[in-house]
Motif scaffolding. Sequence first.
Motif, PDB file in Angstrom:
ATOM      1  N   LYS A  33      39.419  90.570  -4.827  1.00  0.00           N
ATOM      2  CA  LYS A  33      40.331  91.108  -3.975  1.00  0.00           C
ATOM      3  C   LYS A  33      40.952  90.172  -3.239  1.00  0.00           C
ATOM      4  CE  LYS A  33      40.965  94.907  -0.567  1.00  0.00           C
ATOM      5  NZ  LYS A  33      40.396  96.179   0.085  1.00  0.00           N
ATOM      6  N   GLY A  34      40.312  89.228  -2.573  1.00  0.00           N
ATOM      7  CA  GLY A  34      40.649  88.068  -1.871  1.00  0.00           C
ATOM      8  C   GLY A  34      41.629  87.219  -2.468  1.00  0.00           C
ATOM      9  N   ASN A  40      49.071  87.254  -4.194  1.00  0.00           N
ATOM     10  CA  ASN A  40      50.462  88.185  -3.845  1.00  0.00           C
ATOM     11  C   ASN A  40      51.182  87.967  -2.370  1.00  0.00           C
ATOM     12  OD1 ASN A  40      49.887  89.829  -6.028  1.00  0.00           O
ATOM     13  ND2 ASN A  40      48.700  91.514  -5.016  1.00  0.00           N
ATOM     14  N   ASN A  41      50.342  87.736  -1.343  1.00  0.00           N
ATOM     15  CA  ASN A  41      50.742  87.275  -0.049  1.00  0.00           C
ATOM     16  C   ASN A  41      51.504  86.013   0.423  1.00  0.00           C
ATOM     17  OD1 ASN A  41      50.277  90.353   0.233  1.00  0.00           O
ATOM     18  ND2 ASN A  41      48.348  90.049   0.929  1.00  0.00           N
ATOM     19  N   PHE A  42      50.890  85.063  -0.420  1.00  0.00           N
ATOM     20  CA  PHE A  42      51.180  83.676  -0.081  1.00  0.00           C
ATOM     21  C   PHE A  42      51.735  82.922  -1.213  1.00  0.00           C
ATOM     22  CE2 PHE A  42      47.831  85.054   2.835  1.00  0.00           C
ATOM     23  CZ  PHE A  42      48.522  84.973   4.155  1.00  0.00           C
ATOM     24  N   ALA A  43      50.878  82.585  -2.158  1.00  0.00           N
ATOM     25  CA  ALA A  43      51.302  81.728  -3.250  1.00  0.00           C
ATOM     26  C   ALA A  43      52.632  81.967  -4.077  1.00  0.00           C
ATOM     27  CB  ALA A  43      50.107  81.460  -4.305  1.00  0.00           C
ATOM     28  N   ALA A  44      52.634  83.331  -4.483  1.00  0.00           N
ATOM     29  CA  ALA A  44      53.656  83.958  -5.232  1.00  0.00           C
ATOM     30  C   ALA A  44      55.101  84.054  -4.355  1.00  0.00           C
ATOM     31  CB  ALA A  44      53.358  85.384  -5.901  1.00  0.00           C
ATOM     32  N   GLY A 213      41.956  87.334 -15.350  1.00  0.00           N
ATOM     33  CA  GLY A 213      40.733  87.424 -16.118  1.00  0.00           C
ATOM     34  C   GLY A 213      39.379  87.920 -15.226  1.00  0.00           C
ATOM     35  N   ALA A 214      39.216  87.585 -14.005  1.00  0.00           N
ATOM     36  CA  ALA A 214      38.351  88.275 -13.368  1.00  0.00           C
ATOM     37  C   ALA A 214      38.241  89.755 -12.942  1.00  0.00           C
ATOM     38  CB  ALA A 214      38.166  87.463 -11.707  1.00  0.00           C
ATOM     39  N   ALA A 215      39.578  90.251 -13.074  1.00  0.00           N
ATOM     40  CA  ALA A 215      39.729  91.624 -12.702  1.00  0.00           C
ATOM     41  C   ALA A 215      39.360  92.400 -14.010  1.00  0.00           C
ATOM     42  CB  ALA A 215      41.008  91.890 -12.250  1.00  0.00           C
ATOM     43  N   LEU A 216      39.776  91.703 -14.997  1.00  0.00           N
ATOM     44  CA  LEU A 216      39.403  92.426 -16.460  1.00  0.00           C
ATOM     45  C   LEU A 216      37.954  92.931 -16.620  1.00  0.00           C
ATOM     46  CD1 LEU A 216      41.550  90.081 -19.009  1.00  0.00           C
ATOM     47  CD2 LEU A 216      41.938  92.625 -18.204  1.00  0.00           C
TER      48      LEU A 216
END
Length: 310
Positions: A33-34, A40-44, A213-216
């Motif tokens: 989640k982190g 979503n909130n910083f890099a992209a 991959g982790a979320a999968l």
Amino acid sequence: MLFIFNVIAPVFCLVGLGYFATWFKAFPQDGIKGLIAFTNNFAAPFLLFRAMLTIDFSSALNPNLILPFYIAALTGFVVGIILARTQFGARPGVSVAIGFSALFTNTVLLGIPIIQRAYGDEALPTIYMIIGFHAPTLMSVGMLTMEMSRRDGRPISHALRDALKRIATNPLLIGIASGVALNLSGLKLPLFLDDATKLLVSAVLPTALFGLGAALTQYRLSASWGPALAMALIKNILHPALAYLMLVPLLGVPLEIARIVVLLAAMPTGINAYIFSTYFNRGTDVAATTVLIGTLLSVFTISFWLWVLS
């Protein structure tokens, strides 16, 4: 096909690393989640910010090339939403997230290297022209459609107001708007901020793919296989086919120019489809599976389109 495989192999390596690291508990489930929040909130947002900084808006407007690409993409979006609702029984918000998986193209990671290899450096200005409008246009359309689909019986004016408010406060679109504003102002970033934003941008692809991959590990991919395959086929086949029909027979664009746009449309679903689904927490399993299936199928579908366009 060997070249295409060499281009997409690193994608699967990073996705696989995230999957197996989480599966064998070398990366904690609590960290997923982190990691996604950071992406979503910083890099992209900074990736989109820097993309807007480099666009030459005065020469980036050729409607005969831009409109066919986006009309075909939005048609795929609508078809994807309809299929999700009627064939797969998805709820309205989930249907929008699933349809978005048929909308967003992997323009950078696969599109630029493959088209540059296929048609040379002279194809790059056309690619950059389309990419410049890609994220802001499709993200805005996707978010507005998502908010309108979730209005839960409220008056449409209230839903529209809430949708515009959410769009205005979305980190991805704030990054786009900030980049456009700085570009048009003619101002330059101080060197230390320029370098700092470059460092953040360099983190987008590895963190997004590792996080994918982790979320999968949290999803049963067998449950999302059907809608994911449908969205991948819309993206890899329907989108470029519609773009070709509008460009060549309808508008009469020369094939040596039209093929650049068509091949870009033939690229599979981009990682931003997964980022979009995680932001709204809807259809995440389908988006993740679509990215994987679409990228794998692209070895064959891109080869097919290269043959057709030759």
